[in-house]
Design a protein around this motif. Structure first.
Motif, mmCIF file in Angstrom:
data_model
loop_
_atom_site.group_PDB
_atom_site.id
_atom_site.type_symbol
_atom_site.label_atom_id
_atom_site.label_comp_id
_atom_site.label_asym_id
_atom_site.label_seq_id
_atom_site.Cartn_x
_atom_site.Cartn_y
_atom_site.Cartn_z
ATOM 1 N N PRO A 277 17.467 49.367 75.119
ATOM 2 C CA PRO A 277 16.217 49.866 74.465
ATOM 3 C C PRO A 277 15.538 49.066 73.559
ATOM 4 O O PRO A 277 16.296 48.494 72.563
ATOM 5 C CB PRO A 277 16.634 51.264 73.850
ATOM 6 C CG PRO A 277 18.116 51.221 74.115
ATOM 7 C CD PRO A 277 18.569 49.977 74.798
ATOM 8 N N LEU A 278 14.356 48.889 73.519
ATOM 9 C CA LEU A 278 13.596 48.130 72.645
ATOM 10 C C LEU A 278 13.045 49.030 71.623
ATOM 11 O O LEU A 278 12.725 50.173 71.655
ATOM 12 C CB LEU A 278 12.277 47.311 73.280
ATOM 13 C CG LEU A 278 13.025 46.410 74.324
ATOM 14 C CD1 LEU A 278 11.686 45.610 74.992
ATOM 15 C CD2 LEU A 278 14.017 45.502 74.193
ATOM 16 N N LEU A 279 12.785 48.447 70.435
ATOM 17 C CA LEU A 279 12.039 49.328 69.375
ATOM 18 C C LEU A 279 10.536 48.994 69.325
ATOM 19 O O LEU A 279 9.841 49.988 68.849
ATOM 20 C CB LEU A 279 12.829 48.893 67.732
ATOM 21 C CG LEU A 279 14.274 49.080 67.527
ATOM 22 C CD1 LEU A 279 14.703 48.692 66.349
ATOM 23 C CD2 LEU A 279 14.420 50.455 67.978
ATOM 24 N N ALA A 280 10.010 47.692 69.777
ATOM 25 C CA ALA A 280 8.833 47.422 69.998
ATOM 26 C C ALA A 280 8.750 46.175 70.841
ATOM 27 O O ALA A 280 9.809 45.510 70.855
ATOM 28 C CB ALA A 280 8.256 47.080 68.470
ATOM 29 N N ALA A 281 7.501 46.015 71.279
ATOM 30 C CA ALA A 281 7.192 44.971 72.257
ATOM 31 C C ALA A 281 5.513 44.498 71.757
ATOM 32 O O ALA A 281 4.911 45.647 71.830
ATOM 33 C CB ALA A 281 7.281 45.048 73.669
ATOM 34 N N GLU A 282 5.489 43.199 71.681
ATOM 35 C CA GLU A 282 4.233 43.031 71.271
ATOM 36 C C GLU A 282 3.768 41.541 72.063
ATOM 37 O O GLU A 282 4.464 40.566 71.942
ATOM 38 C CB GLU A 282 4.019 42.681 69.900
ATOM 39 C CG GLU A 282 2.505 42.620 69.503
ATOM 40 C CD GLU A 282 2.477 42.879 67.866
ATOM 41 O OE1 GLU A 282 2.954 43.922 67.274
ATOM 42 O OE2 GLU A 282 1.935 41.982 67.063
ATOM 43 N N THR A 283 2.664 41.333 72.533
ATOM 44 C CA THR A 283 1.970 40.102 72.908
ATOM 45 C C THR A 283 1.192 39.681 71.923
ATOM 46 O O THR A 283 0.843 40.127 71.031
ATOM 47 C CB THR A 283 1.187 40.325 74.168
ATOM 48 O OG1 THR A 283 0.213 41.019 73.806
ATOM 49 C CG2 THR A 283 2.070 40.924 75.441
ATOM 50 N N GLY A 284 1.084 38.354 71.832
ATOM 51 C CA GLY A 284 0.406 37.353 70.862
ATOM 52 C C GLY A 284 -0.235 36.418 71.628
ATOM 53 O O GLY A 284 0.088 36.152 72.959
ATOM 54 N N GLY A 285 -0.849 35.480 70.950
ATOM 55 C CA GLY A 285 -1.332 34.120 71.537
ATOM 56 C C GLY A 285 -0.485 33.301 72.037
ATOM 57 O O GLY A 285 -0.728 32.496 72.999
ATOM 58 N N ASP A 286 0.972 33.127 71.411
ATOM 59 C CA ASP A 286 1.708 32.284 71.846
ATOM 60 C C ASP A 286 2.981 32.726 72.784
ATOM 61 O O ASP A 286 3.733 31.961 73.383
ATOM 62 C CB ASP A 286 2.349 31.249 70.830
ATOM 63 C CG ASP A 286 2.986 32.639 69.986
ATOM 64 O OD1 ASP A 286 2.715 33.495 70.032
ATOM 65 O OD2 ASP A 286 4.006 31.848 68.931
ATOM 66 N N GLY A 287 3.162 34.072 72.894
ATOM 67 C CA GLY A 287 4.097 34.630 73.551
ATOM 68 C C GLY A 287 4.194 36.130 73.316
ATOM 69 O O GLY A 287 3.515 36.941 72.939
ATOM 70 N N LEU A 288 5.448 36.600 73.552
ATOM 71 C CA LEU A 288 5.856 38.089 73.635
ATOM 72 C C LEU A 288 6.812 38.129 72.536
ATOM 73 O O LEU A 288 7.883 37.288 72.661
ATOM 74 C CB LEU A 288 6.408 38.527 74.909
ATOM 75 C CG LEU A 288 6.818 40.004 75.253
ATOM 76 C CD1 LEU A 288 5.840 40.809 75.135
ATOM 77 C CD2 LEU A 288 7.419 40.011 76.619
ATOM 78 N N ALA A 289 6.769 39.139 71.692
ATOM 79 C CA ALA A 289 7.761 39.453 70.806
ATOM 80 C C ALA A 289 8.376 40.985 71.096
ATOM 81 O O ALA A 289 7.631 41.683 71.239
ATOM 82 C CB ALA A 289 7.349 39.593 69.334
#
Length: 130
Positions: A42-54
């Motif tokens: 399970p992930l607490l959060a996922a976020e895309t950005g200009g350079d990748g995925l966090a």
């Protein structure tokens, strides 16, 4: 004369739309039926950005990026990404969280890909002190 003006306007509008598409960052899509797997980490959060995925995961202080593996499947015009722990965390610190960053090239993706996260995303519950 109207044809030239209309053509020029069309070219300018097309160029503006193309540039606007280059300036956007990819978004995360909601998983469809069969694209989410509750048995994954399970992930607490996922976020895309200009350079990748966090991604943000629970940690007792010693979780590292090397502790995770990922899989990317292409499906119906988007990429389904799944993350799993390679090894259990064995440190004895207090439970917290850590953010892990994966570049698009590392994941085999591009910034223009539409991304679905297969892991369940469940933010930590907040306790209220009464």
């Amino acid at each position: 004369m109207n044809f030239v003006q209309s053509r020029r306007g069309f070219v300018i509008a097309g160029a503006a739309l193309a540039l606007a598409g280059c300036a956007t960052t990819p978004g995360l899509l909601a998983p469809a039926a069969g694209e989410s797997f509750p048995e994954l980490e399970p992930l607490l959060a996922a976020e895309t950005g200009g350079d990748g995925l966090a991604i943000r995961v629970t940690s007792k202080g010693c979780t590292a990026k090397a502790d995770f593996v990922f899989r990317v499947d292409r499906k119906a015009g988007h990429a389904v990404v799944a993350f799993a722990r390679r090894r259990l965390e064995t440190c004895k610190g207090p439970v917290g969280s850590t953010e892990l960053r994966f570049g698009y090239a590392e994941l085999g993706l591009t910034p223009n890909d539409r991304i679905v996260i297969a892991n369940p995303i469940s933010p930590p519950s907040r306790r209220r002190d009464d």
